[in-house]
Scaffold this motif. Structure first.
Motif, short mmCIF file in Angstrom:
data_model
loop_
_atom_site.label_atom_id
_atom_site.label_comp_id
_atom_site.label_asym_id
_atom_site.label_seq_id
_atom_site.Cartn_x
_atom_site.Cartn_y
_atom_site.Cartn_z
N LYS A 60 0.84 -1.20 0.00
CA LYS A 60 0.00 0.00 0.00
C LYS A 60 0.87 1.25 0.00
O LYS A 60 0.56 2.23 -0.67
CB LYS A 60 -0.95 -0.01 1.19
CG LYS A 60 -2.08 -1.00 1.02
CD LYS A 60 -3.11 -0.84 2.10
CE LYS A 60 -4.26 -1.81 1.92
NZ LYS A 60 -5.12 -1.50 0.80
N THR A 61 1.97 1.21 0.73
CA THR A 61 2.90 2.34 0.77
C THR A 61 3.50 2.58 -0.61
O THR A 61 3.58 3.72 -1.07
CB THR A 61 4.01 2.09 1.80
OG1 THR A 61 3.42 1.95 3.09
CG2 THR A 61 5.01 3.23 1.83
N ILE A 62 3.89 1.51 -1.28
CA ILE A 62 4.46 1.64 -2.62
C ILE A 62 3.43 2.19 -3.60
O ILE A 62 3.73 3.09 -4.39
CB ILE A 62 5.01 0.28 -3.11
CG1 ILE A 62 6.23 -0.10 -2.28
CG2 ILE A 62 5.35 0.33 -4.60
CD1 ILE A 62 6.69 -1.52 -2.47
N ARG A 63 2.20 1.68 -3.53
CA ARG A 63 1.15 2.21 -4.41
C ARG A 63 0.91 3.69 -4.15
O ARG A 63 0.74 4.48 -5.07
CB ARG A 63 -0.14 1.41 -4.24
CG ARG A 63 -0.06 0.02 -4.82
CD ARG A 63 -1.41 -0.63 -4.95
NE ARG A 63 -2.02 -0.99 -3.70
CZ ARG A 63 -1.94 -2.18 -3.12
NH1 ARG A 63 -1.26 -3.16 -3.70
NH2 ARG A 63 -2.55 -2.42 -1.98
N LYS A 64 0.92 4.09 -2.89
CA LYS A 64 0.73 5.49 -2.52
C LYS A 64 1.87 6.35 -3.08
O LYS A 64 1.63 7.44 -3.62
CB LYS A 64 0.63 5.63 -1.00
CG LYS A 64 0.44 7.04 -0.51
CD LYS A 64 -0.92 7.59 -0.87
CE LYS A 64 -1.14 8.93 -0.19
NZ LYS A 64 -2.00 9.79 -0.97
N GLN A 65 3.09 5.87 -2.98
CA GLN A 65 4.24 6.61 -3.51
C GLN A 65 4.15 6.77 -5.02
O GLN A 65 4.42 7.85 -5.56
CB GLN A 65 5.55 5.91 -3.13
CG GLN A 65 5.86 5.99 -1.66
CD GLN A 65 7.04 5.13 -1.25
OE1 GLN A 65 7.48 4.25 -1.99
NE2 GLN A 65 7.55 5.37 -0.05
N ILE A 66 3.75 5.72 -5.71
CA ILE A 66 3.60 5.79 -7.17
C ILE A 66 2.51 6.79 -7.54
O ILE A 66 2.69 7.62 -8.43
CB ILE A 66 3.29 4.40 -7.76
CG1 ILE A 66 4.51 3.49 -7.62
CG2 ILE A 66 2.84 4.50 -9.22
CD1 ILE A 66 4.23 2.03 -7.92
#
Length: 58
Positions: free
Chosen positions: A6-12
């Motif tokens: 979820k953190t990676i998706r948010k960063q993207i």
């Protein structure tokens, strides 16, 4: 693993100007990022990225 994804998706999303707020996952058991809720979030981001590419913004 769920939180990292979820953190990676948010960063993207943030890096590409996409409005995205991760939703609480209600999946029972160990989510490996492929539960229906996670898949829906990935598809949303992919759709937004594709739209931005078509407009020359990504």
């Amino acid at each position: 693993m769920r939180n990292a994804e979820k953190t990676i998706r948010k960063q993207i999303a943030d890096a590409n100007g996409i409005v995205y707020e991760p939703k609480k996952c209600n999946f029972k058991g160990e989510c490996r990022g492929t539960c229906p809720a996670c898949e829906q979030e990935v598809k949303y981001i992919e759709k937004q990225l594709n739209a931005r590419r078509m407009l020359g913004k990504a």
